[in-house]
Design a protein around this motif. Structure first.
Motif, PDB file in Angstrom:
ATOM      1  N   THR A  24       0.283   7.726  -1.186  1.00  0.00           N
ATOM      2  CA  THR A  24      -1.067   7.796  -1.760  1.00  0.00           C
ATOM      3  C   THR A  24      -2.076   6.912  -1.037  1.00  0.00           C
ATOM      4  O   THR A  24      -3.279   7.057  -1.233  1.00  0.00           O
ATOM      5  CB  THR A  24      -1.030   7.372  -3.231  1.00  0.00           C
ATOM      6  OG1 THR A  24      -0.617   5.986  -3.314  1.00  0.00           O
ATOM      7  CG2 THR A  24      -0.079   8.234  -4.030  1.00  0.00           C
ATOM      8  N   SER A  25      -1.580   5.952  -0.230  1.00  0.00           N
ATOM      9  CA  SER A  25      -2.443   4.964   0.449  1.00  0.00           C
ATOM     10  C   SER A  25      -3.183   4.072  -0.545  1.00  0.00           C
ATOM     11  O   SER A  25      -4.186   3.442  -0.190  1.00  0.00           O
ATOM     12  CB  SER A  25      -3.460   5.648   1.386  1.00  0.00           C
ATOM     13  OG  SER A  25      -2.774   6.368   2.399  1.00  0.00           O
ATOM     14  N   ARG A  26      -2.714   4.004  -1.771  1.00  0.00           N
ATOM     15  CA  ARG A  26      -3.294   3.115  -2.781  1.00  0.00           C
ATOM     16  C   ARG A  26      -2.333   1.961  -3.030  1.00  0.00           C
ATOM     17  O   ARG A  26      -1.104   2.186  -3.164  1.00  0.00           O
ATOM     18  CB  ARG A  26      -3.555   3.864  -4.089  1.00  0.00           C
ATOM     19  CG  ARG A  26      -4.661   4.907  -3.985  1.00  0.00           C
ATOM     20  CD  ARG A  26      -5.151   5.298  -5.379  1.00  0.00           C
ATOM     21  NE  ARG A  26      -4.063   5.851  -6.169  1.00  0.00           N
ATOM     22  CZ  ARG A  26      -3.773   7.144  -6.227  1.00  0.00           C
ATOM     23  NH1 ARG A  26      -4.467   8.027  -5.509  1.00  0.00           N
ATOM     24  NH2 ARG A  26      -2.776   7.584  -6.986  1.00  0.00           N
ATOM     25  N   ILE A  74       0.869  -1.173   0.000  1.00  0.00           N
ATOM     26  CA  ILE A  74       0.000   0.000   0.000  1.00  0.00           C
ATOM     27  C   ILE A  74       0.909   1.226   0.000  1.00  0.00           C
ATOM     28  O   ILE A  74       1.853   1.316   0.796  1.00  0.00           O
ATOM     29  CB  ILE A  74      -0.914  -0.001   1.234  1.00  0.00           C
ATOM     30  CG1 ILE A  74      -1.861  -1.191   1.192  1.00  0.00           C
ATOM     31  CG2 ILE A  74      -1.704   1.300   1.316  1.00  0.00           C
ATOM     32  CD1 ILE A  74      -2.742  -1.337   2.419  1.00  0.00           C
ATOM     33  N   GLY A 104       0.381  -0.578   5.471  1.00  0.00           N
ATOM     34  CA  GLY A 104      -0.116   0.586   6.193  1.00  0.00           C
ATOM     35  C   GLY A 104      -0.647   0.221   7.560  1.00  0.00           C
ATOM     36  O   GLY A 104      -0.022  -0.500   8.332  1.00  0.00           O
ATOM     37  N   GLU A 126      -3.391  -1.583   8.119  1.00  0.00           N
ATOM     38  CA  GLU A 126      -4.322  -2.717   8.066  1.00  0.00           C
ATOM     39  C   GLU A 126      -4.060  -3.669   9.232  1.00  0.00           C
ATOM     40  O   GLU A 126      -2.909  -3.935   9.607  1.00  0.00           O
ATOM     41  CB  GLU A 126      -4.168  -3.473   6.743  1.00  0.00           C
ATOM     42  CG  GLU A 126      -4.544  -2.665   5.516  1.00  0.00           C
ATOM     43  CD  GLU A 126      -6.039  -2.357   5.461  1.00  0.00           C
ATOM     44  OE1 GLU A 126      -6.820  -3.114   6.076  1.00  0.00           O
ATOM     45  OE2 GLU A 126      -6.410  -1.361   4.820  1.00  0.00           O
ATOM     46  N   ARG A 164       6.429  -1.203   6.167  1.00  0.00           N
ATOM     47  CA  ARG A 164       5.197  -0.421   5.976  1.00  0.00           C
ATOM     48  C   ARG A 164       4.425  -0.923   4.750  1.00  0.00           C
ATOM     49  O   ARG A 164       3.876  -0.149   3.985  1.00  0.00           O
ATOM     50  CB  ARG A 164       5.522   1.065   5.800  1.00  0.00           C
ATOM     51  CG  ARG A 164       6.326   1.687   6.905  1.00  0.00           C
ATOM     52  CD  ARG A 164       6.469   3.161   6.677  1.00  0.00           C
ATOM     53  NE  ARG A 164       7.676   3.694   7.298  1.00  0.00           N
ATOM     54  CZ  ARG A 164       8.083   4.966   7.177  1.00  0.00           C
ATOM     55  NH1 ARG A 164       7.374   5.804   6.433  1.00  0.00           N
ATOM     56  NH2 ARG A 164       9.172   5.371   7.764  1.00  0.00           N
TER      57      ARG A 164
END
Length: 412
Positions: A161-163, A157, A242, A244, A239
Protein backbone atom coordinates in the motif's frame (compact mmCIF):
# COMPACT_ATOMS: atom_id res chain seq x y z
CA UNK A 1 42.11 86.32 37.86
CA UNK A 2 43.83 83.54 39.76
CA UNK A 3 40.79 82.78 41.87
CA UNK A 4 38.61 82.66 38.76
CA UNK A 5 40.98 80.17 37.12
CA UNK A 6 40.98 78.05 40.26
CA UNK A 7 37.17 78.06 40.30
CA UNK A 8 37.12 76.95 36.64
CA UNK A 9 39.44 74.03 37.35
CA UNK A 10 37.33 73.05 40.34
CA UNK A 11 34.18 73.06 38.15
CA UNK A 12 35.90 70.83 35.56
CA UNK A 13 36.96 68.41 38.32
CA UNK A 14 33.41 68.28 39.63
CA UNK A 15 32.00 67.56 36.14
CA UNK A 16 34.55 64.78 35.62
CA UNK A 17 33.67 63.30 39.00
CA UNK A 18 29.99 63.35 38.10
CA UNK A 19 30.62 61.63 34.75
CA UNK A 20 32.83 59.03 36.44
CA UNK A 21 30.07 58.33 38.95
CA UNK A 22 27.50 58.06 36.15
CA UNK A 23 29.78 55.72 34.15
CA UNK A 24 30.46 53.55 37.20
CA UNK A 25 26.76 53.40 37.96
CA UNK A 26 26.02 52.41 34.34
CA UNK A 27 28.61 49.62 34.42
CA UNK A 28 27.32 48.37 37.78
CA UNK A 29 23.74 48.46 36.48
CA UNK A 30 24.72 46.53 33.32
CA UNK A 31 26.52 43.88 35.39
CA UNK A 32 23.57 43.63 37.75
CA UNK A 33 21.06 43.27 34.90
CA UNK A 34 23.26 40.62 33.24
CA UNK A 35 23.48 38.69 36.49
CA UNK A 36 19.72 38.92 37.01
CA UNK A 37 19.09 37.75 33.43
CA UNK A 38 21.45 34.79 33.85
CA UNK A 39 19.91 33.73 37.17
CA UNK A 40 16.44 34.08 35.64
CA UNK A 41 17.52 32.11 32.57
CA UNK A 42 18.84 29.23 34.71
CA UNK A 43 15.76 29.26 36.94
CA UNK A 44 13.26 29.33 34.07
CA UNK A 45 15.29 26.73 32.16
CA UNK A 46 14.75 24.32 35.05
CA UNK A 47 11.07 25.22 35.16
CA UNK A 48 10.55 24.87 31.41
CA UNK A 49 12.51 21.61 31.38
CA UNK A 50 10.21 20.21 34.08
CA UNK A 51 7.22 21.21 31.97
CA UNK A 52 8.82 19.70 28.85
CA UNK A 53 9.50 16.47 30.76
CA UNK A 54 5.84 16.29 31.76
CA UNK A 55 4.75 16.89 28.15
CA UNK A 56 7.18 14.26 26.87
CA UNK A 57 5.80 11.76 29.38
CA UNK A 58 2.28 12.55 28.22
CA UNK A 59 3.21 11.94 24.59
CA UNK A 60 5.04 8.75 25.55
CA UNK A 61 1.97 7.47 27.41
CA UNK A 62 -0.28 8.22 24.44
CA UNK A 63 2.14 6.49 22.06
CA UNK A 64 2.53 3.40 24.24
CA UNK A 65 -1.25 3.16 24.55
CA UNK A 66 -1.61 3.38 20.76
CA UNK A 67 1.00 0.68 20.23
CA UNK A 68 -0.32 -1.76 22.82
CA UNK A 69 -4.09 -1.35 22.61
CA UNK A 70 -4.41 -4.06 19.91
CA UNK A 71 -1.48 -6.29 20.85
CA UNK A 72 -3.80 -8.90 22.36
CA UNK A 73 -5.85 -9.19 19.18
CA UNK A 74 -3.38 -11.23 17.04
CA UNK A 75 -2.87 -13.67 19.92
CA UNK A 76 -6.64 -14.10 20.40
CA UNK A 77 -7.43 -14.40 16.68
CA UNK A 78 -4.61 -16.87 16.15
CA UNK A 79 -6.54 -19.28 18.40
CA UNK A 80 -9.60 -19.18 16.13
CA UNK A 81 -10.11 -22.64 14.60
CA UNK A 82 -11.15 -20.97 11.34
CA UNK A 83 -7.60 -19.63 10.98
CA UNK A 84 -6.13 -23.11 11.38
CA UNK A 85 -8.56 -24.50 8.81
CA UNK A 86 -7.63 -21.72 6.38
CA UNK A 87 -3.97 -22.68 6.70
CA UNK A 88 -5.06 -26.17 5.66
CA UNK A 89 -6.81 -24.69 2.60
CA UNK A 90 -10.36 -24.70 4.00
CA UNK A 91 -13.02 -21.98 4.44
CA UNK A 92 -10.76 -19.11 3.39
CA UNK A 93 -13.66 -17.01 2.09
CA UNK A 94 -15.34 -17.27 5.48
CA UNK A 95 -12.09 -16.22 7.19
CA UNK A 96 -11.76 -13.22 4.86
CA UNK A 97 -15.21 -12.01 5.86
CA UNK A 98 -14.51 -12.57 9.54
CA UNK A 99 -11.18 -10.70 9.37
CA UNK A 100 -12.90 -7.83 7.56
CA UNK A 101 -15.48 -7.58 10.33
CA UNK A 102 -12.82 -7.63 13.04
CA UNK A 103 -10.74 -4.97 11.25
CA UNK A 104 -13.70 -2.63 10.94
CA UNK A 105 -14.72 -3.18 14.55
CA UNK A 106 -11.19 -2.57 15.87
CA UNK A 107 -10.54 0.24 13.34
CA UNK A 108 -7.42 -1.46 12.02
CA UNK A 109 -6.07 -0.97 8.53
CA UNK A 110 -5.75 -4.70 7.92
CA UNK A 111 -5.75 -8.17 9.46
CA UNK A 112 -4.23 -10.98 7.44
CA UNK A 113 -2.92 -14.54 7.73
CA UNK A 114 0.42 -15.74 6.33
CA UNK A 115 1.32 -19.38 5.73
CA UNK A 116 4.66 -20.87 6.67
CA UNK A 117 6.28 -19.35 3.56
CA UNK A 118 5.00 -15.82 4.23
CA UNK A 119 2.27 -15.97 1.58
CA UNK A 120 -0.97 -14.17 2.44
CA UNK A 121 -3.83 -16.69 2.33
CA UNK A 122 -6.54 -14.53 3.94
CA UNK A 123 -6.94 -10.78 4.50
CA UNK A 124 -9.51 -8.29 5.70
CA UNK A 125 -8.94 -6.17 2.56
CA UNK A 126 -9.66 -9.07 0.22
CA UNK A 127 -12.41 -7.09 -1.55
CA UNK A 128 -10.36 -3.90 -2.06
CA UNK A 129 -8.48 -2.96 -5.20
CA UNK A 130 -5.22 -3.03 -3.27
CA UNK A 131 -5.24 -6.27 -1.29
CA UNK A 132 -2.69 -8.29 0.63
CA UNK A 133 -4.01 -11.57 -0.79
CA UNK A 134 -1.33 -13.40 -2.73
CA UNK A 135 1.47 -11.13 -1.45
CA UNK A 136 4.46 -12.71 0.21
CA UNK A 137 5.83 -11.00 3.33
CA UNK A 138 8.34 -13.63 4.33
CA UNK A 139 11.08 -10.96 4.30
CA UNK A 140 9.43 -9.05 7.13
CA UNK A 141 10.98 -9.44 10.57
CA UNK A 142 7.57 -9.66 12.28
CA UNK A 143 6.81 -12.84 10.23
CA UNK A 144 10.18 -14.35 11.13
CA UNK A 145 9.57 -13.59 14.83
CA UNK A 146 6.10 -15.22 14.68
CA UNK A 147 7.46 -18.34 12.96
CA UNK A 148 9.98 -18.57 15.80
CA UNK A 149 7.04 -18.76 18.20
CA UNK A 150 7.22 -15.18 19.45
CA UNK A 151 5.08 -12.07 19.03
CA UNK A 152 6.67 -9.97 16.30
CA UNK A 153 6.47 -6.17 16.16
CA UNK A 154 7.57 -3.93 13.34
CA UNK A 155 7.08 -0.44 11.92
CA UNK A 156 7.47 0.04 8.21
CA UNK A 157 6.09 1.56 5.05
CA UNK A 158 3.72 -1.00 3.54
CA UNK A 159 5.26 -2.91 0.66
CA UNK A 160 1.86 -3.15 -1.02
CA UNK A 161 0.00 0.00 0.00
CA UNK A 162 3.03 2.32 0.48
CA UNK A 163 1.35 3.55 3.67
CA UNK A 164 3.26 3.37 6.97
CA UNK A 165 1.93 1.19 9.73
CA UNK A 166 2.67 -0.69 12.91
CA UNK A 167 2.59 -4.48 12.46
CA UNK A 168 2.03 -7.04 15.22
CA UNK A 169 2.20 -10.74 14.38
CA UNK A 170 1.35 -13.80 16.48
CA UNK A 171 2.22 -17.41 15.66
CA UNK A 172 -0.60 -19.69 14.50
CA UNK A 173 -0.19 -23.24 15.78
CA UNK A 174 -1.73 -26.29 14.22
CA UNK A 175 -1.23 -29.53 16.15
CA UNK A 176 1.14 -27.68 18.47
CA UNK A 177 3.37 -26.62 15.60
CA UNK A 178 3.72 -23.13 14.15
CA UNK A 179 2.16 -23.26 10.70
CA UNK A 180 1.79 -19.56 9.97
CA UNK A 181 1.22 -16.07 11.40
CA UNK A 182 -1.73 -13.79 12.03
CA UNK A 183 -0.82 -10.14 11.51
CA UNK A 184 -2.55 -6.85 12.23
CA UNK A 185 -1.56 -3.51 10.72
CA UNK A 186 -2.39 -0.40 12.72
CA UNK A 187 -2.30 2.97 10.99
CA UNK A 188 -0.55 5.51 13.27
CA UNK A 189 -1.01 8.45 10.92
CA UNK A 190 -3.97 9.70 12.95
CA UNK A 191 -1.68 9.97 15.95
CA UNK A 192 0.88 11.92 13.93
CA UNK A 193 -1.88 14.23 12.66
CA UNK A 194 -2.99 14.81 16.26
CA UNK A 195 0.56 15.73 17.22
CA UNK A 196 0.85 18.10 14.26
CA UNK A 197 -2.33 19.93 15.32
CA UNK A 198 -0.92 20.53 18.82
CA UNK A 199 1.68 23.03 17.49
CA UNK A 200 4.32 21.26 19.61
CA UNK A 201 7.54 19.71 18.33
CA UNK A 202 7.85 15.99 18.94
CA UNK A 203 9.32 13.04 17.06
CA UNK A 204 9.93 9.34 17.62
CA UNK A 205 13.05 7.57 16.39
CA UNK A 206 13.67 3.84 16.09
CA UNK A 207 16.80 1.93 17.04
CA UNK A 208 18.46 3.00 13.77
CA UNK A 209 17.78 6.66 14.64
CA UNK A 210 15.23 6.99 11.82
CA UNK A 211 12.27 9.29 12.53
CA UNK A 212 9.15 7.10 12.29
CA UNK A 213 6.56 9.46 13.81
CA UNK A 214 6.64 13.23 14.07
CA UNK A 215 4.56 16.33 14.47
CA UNK A 216 6.39 17.89 11.51
CA UNK A 217 5.88 15.95 8.24
CA UNK A 218 9.16 17.30 6.86
CA UNK A 219 11.07 15.38 9.55
CA UNK A 220 9.50 11.99 8.73
CA UNK A 221 12.00 9.33 7.65
CA UNK A 222 14.94 11.59 8.38
CA UNK A 223 17.78 10.23 10.49
CA UNK A 224 19.08 11.79 13.70
CA UNK A 225 22.56 10.77 12.61
CA UNK A 226 23.97 9.42 9.35
CA UNK A 227 23.25 5.69 8.95
CA UNK A 228 26.25 3.40 9.00
CA UNK A 229 26.62 0.74 6.32
CA UNK A 230 25.28 -2.09 8.50
CA UNK A 231 22.14 -0.21 9.52
CA UNK A 232 21.41 0.89 5.97
CA UNK A 233 21.87 -2.67 4.71
CA UNK A 234 19.49 -4.02 7.36
CA UNK A 235 16.84 -1.40 6.57
CA UNK A 236 17.15 -2.07 2.84
CA UNK A 237 16.88 -5.82 3.27
CA UNK A 238 13.68 -5.45 5.34
CA UNK A 239 12.24 -2.92 2.85
CA UNK A 240 11.29 -0.99 5.95
CA UNK A 241 11.14 2.49 4.46
CA UNK A 242 10.60 1.79 0.78
CA UNK A 243 12.46 4.20 -1.45
CA UNK A 244 12.97 6.92 1.19
CA UNK A 245 16.45 8.50 1.03
CA UNK A 246 16.79 8.59 4.82
CA UNK A 247 18.68 11.90 4.78
CA UNK A 248 20.02 13.31 8.07
CA UNK A 249 17.80 15.75 9.93
CA UNK A 250 19.02 19.35 10.08
CA UNK A 251 19.67 19.51 13.79
CA UNK A 252 22.47 19.70 16.36
CA UNK A 253 22.08 17.55 19.47
CA UNK A 254 23.56 19.16 22.61
CA UNK A 255 22.11 16.81 25.16
CA UNK A 256 19.55 18.78 27.15
CA UNK A 257 19.47 21.37 24.38
CA UNK A 258 19.37 21.19 20.60
CA UNK A 259 19.22 23.38 17.52
CA UNK A 260 16.54 22.54 14.95
CA UNK A 261 17.47 24.34 11.79
CA UNK A 262 18.32 27.69 13.33
CA UNK A 263 15.97 27.50 16.33
CA UNK A 264 17.39 26.80 19.80
CA UNK A 265 15.22 24.40 21.80
CA UNK A 266 15.18 22.46 25.05
CA UNK A 267 15.53 18.73 24.36
CA UNK A 268 13.88 16.00 26.45
CA UNK A 269 14.04 12.28 25.67
CA UNK A 270 11.67 9.54 26.83
CA UNK A 271 12.25 5.81 26.33
CA UNK A 272 9.20 4.25 24.68
CA UNK A 273 10.49 0.72 25.22
CA UNK A 274 8.52 -0.91 22.42
CA UNK A 275 10.84 -1.64 19.48
CA UNK A 276 13.60 0.36 21.22
CA UNK A 277 11.96 3.61 20.19
CA UNK A 278 12.84 6.98 21.73
CA UNK A 279 10.52 9.95 21.93
CA UNK A 280 12.10 13.39 21.58
CA UNK A 281 10.24 16.48 22.80
CA UNK A 282 11.41 20.00 21.96
CA UNK A 283 10.40 23.19 23.78
CA UNK A 284 11.40 26.57 22.32
CA UNK A 285 14.24 28.10 24.30
CA UNK A 286 12.88 31.53 23.43
CA UNK A 287 10.23 30.96 26.12
CA UNK A 288 12.99 30.80 28.70
CA UNK A 289 14.68 33.89 27.30
CA UNK A 290 11.43 35.83 27.17
CA UNK A 291 10.59 34.99 30.79
CA UNK A 292 14.11 35.85 31.95
CA UNK A 293 14.05 39.09 29.93
CA UNK A 294 10.62 40.00 31.35
CA UNK A 295 11.86 39.55 34.93
CA UNK A 296 15.05 41.47 34.16
CA UNK A 297 13.19 44.37 32.56
CA UNK A 298 10.60 44.41 35.34
CA UNK A 299 13.30 44.48 38.00
CA UNK A 300 15.18 47.10 36.02
CA UNK A 301 12.06 49.28 35.84
CA UNK A 302 11.53 48.78 39.57
CA UNK A 303 15.13 49.75 40.35
CA UNK A 304 14.81 52.74 38.02
CA UNK A 305 11.67 53.84 39.86
CA UNK A 306 13.40 53.41 43.21
CA UNK A 307 16.37 55.38 41.92
CA UNK A 308 14.06 58.06 40.51
CA UNK A 309 12.26 58.35 43.84
CA UNK A 310 15.58 58.50 45.68
CA UNK A 311 16.87 61.18 43.30
CA UNK A 312 13.61 63.10 43.62
CA UNK A 313 13.80 63.00 47.41
CA UNK A 314 17.44 64.03 47.27
CA UNK A 315 16.66 66.85 44.84
CA UNK A 316 13.88 68.04 47.13
CA UNK A 317 16.29 68.04 50.04
CA UNK A 318 18.89 69.88 48.00
CA UNK A 319 16.25 72.37 46.84
CA UNK A 320 15.12 72.91 50.43
CA UNK A 321 18.74 73.35 51.47
CA UNK A 322 19.31 75.80 48.60
CA UNK A 323 16.19 77.73 49.50
CA UNK A 324 17.30 77.84 53.12
CA UNK A 325 20.73 78.93 51.95
CA UNK A 326 19.13 81.63 49.78
CA UNK A 327 17.11 82.87 52.73
CA UNK A 328 20.24 82.91 54.88
CA UNK A 329 22.10 84.64 52.08
CA UNK A 330 19.39 87.28 51.77
CA UNK A 331 19.44 87.77 55.54
CA UNK A 332 23.22 88.01 55.48
CA UNK A 333 23.07 90.46 52.59
CA UNK A 334 20.54 92.58 54.48
CA UNK A 335 22.71 92.43 57.58
CA UNK A 336 25.75 93.37 55.48
CA UNK A 337 23.87 96.35 54.06
CA UNK A 338 22.91 97.45 57.56
CA UNK A 339 26.49 96.96 58.66
CA UNK A 340 27.74 99.00 55.74
CA UNK A 341 25.25 101.74 56.59
CA UNK A 342 26.36 101.62 60.21
CA UNK A 343 30.00 101.71 59.10
CA UNK A 344 29.29 104.71 56.87
CA UNK A 345 27.49 106.43 59.73
CA UNK A 346 30.34 105.58 62.05
CA UNK A 347 32.85 106.90 59.56
CA UNK A 348 30.77 110.04 59.17
CA UNK A 349 30.57 110.45 62.92
CA UNK A 350 34.28 109.76 63.23
CA UNK A 351 35.02 112.39 60.61
CA UNK A 352 32.77 114.89 62.39
CA UNK A 353 34.43 114.05 65.69
CA UNK A 354 37.80 114.50 64.08
CA UNK A 355 36.70 117.85 62.69
CA UNK A 356 35.45 118.79 66.14
CA UNK A 357 38.74 117.78 67.68
CA UNK A 358 40.53 119.66 64.93
CA UNK A 359 38.43 122.78 65.56
CA UNK A 360 39.07 122.53 69.29
CA UNK A 361 42.77 122.10 68.68
CA UNK A 362 42.82 125.08 66.33
CA UNK A 363 40.89 127.17 68.81
CA UNK A 364 43.18 126.13 71.65
CA UNK A 365 46.46 126.39 69.80
CA UNK A 366 45.69 129.73 68.08
CA UNK A 367 43.67 131.23 70.92
CA UNK A 368 46.64 131.80 73.27
CA UNK A 369 48.90 133.48 70.68
CA UNK A 370 46.06 135.69 69.54
CA UNK A 371 45.29 136.65 73.14
CA UNK A 372 48.97 137.42 73.80
CA UNK A 373 49.08 139.45 70.60
CA UNK A 374 46.05 141.42 71.60
CA UNK A 375 47.57 142.02 75.10
CA UNK A 376 50.83 143.35 73.67
CA UNK A 377 49.04 145.62 71.26
CA UNK A 378 46.74 146.95 73.97
CA UNK A 379 49.72 147.69 76.26
CA UNK A 380 51.47 149.50 73.41
CA UNK A 381 48.40 151.66 72.82
CA UNK A 382 48.07 152.52 76.48
CA UNK A 383 51.73 153.45 76.85
CA UNK A 384 53.18 154.19 73.47
CA UNK A 385 56.46 155.34 74.90
CA UNK A 386 56.65 152.95 77.73
CA UNK A 387 58.14 149.96 75.92
CA UNK A 388 60.91 149.65 73.53
CA UNK A 389 59.66 149.12 70.02
CA UNK A 390 62.33 146.58 69.29
CA UNK A 391 61.31 144.47 72.21
CA UNK A 392 57.65 144.66 71.10
CA UNK A 393 58.53 143.55 67.61
CA UNK A 394 60.45 140.58 68.94
CA UNK A 395 57.53 139.56 71.05
CA UNK A 396 55.18 139.85 68.08
CA UNK A 397 57.60 137.82 65.92
CA UNK A 398 57.67 135.13 68.60
CA UNK A 399 53.90 135.02 68.59
CA UNK A 400 53.83 134.85 64.76
CA UNK A 401 56.30 131.94 64.76
CA UNK A 402 54.23 130.14 67.32
CA UNK A 403 51.13 130.60 65.17
CA UNK A 404 53.09 129.47 62.07
CA UNK A 405 54.23 126.32 63.89
CA UNK A 406 50.62 125.59 64.81
CA UNK A 407 49.43 125.98 61.22
CA UNK A 408 52.28 123.71 60.04
CA UNK A 409 51.14 121.03 62.44
CA UNK A 410 47.57 121.38 61.17
CA UNK A 411 48.73 121.00 57.56
CA UNK A 412 50.58 117.79 58.47
Amino acid sequence: MLWRSELGREAVRKRRSIWLIVAAFGVALAVLMSAIFWVGFVFFSVDERAKATDRAELYRTILVDALTRHEHLPVVLAEDPLVARALMGKERDALNARLDAFAKEAKLEAIYVLDETGLTIASSNYAQSVTFLGQNYGFRSYFQEAMAGRVGRFFAIGATTSRPGYFVAAPVRVNEEVQGALVIKDDLQGLADLWASSSESVLVSNRDQVVVLTSDPSWRYRTLMPLDAASRARVTAARQFGGEALEPLDWVDRGDRAVLGDVAVLHVEADVGTLNWTLHYFAPEVLVRNRAAFVTVSLGVFLALVLAVALFVRSQRIRAALESSQVDRRKLRSANKKLEAAQLELERSSRLAALGQLAASVTHELGQPITALQTYLAAAKMDPAGEDIVQLVERLEGIAKRMEATTDQLRF
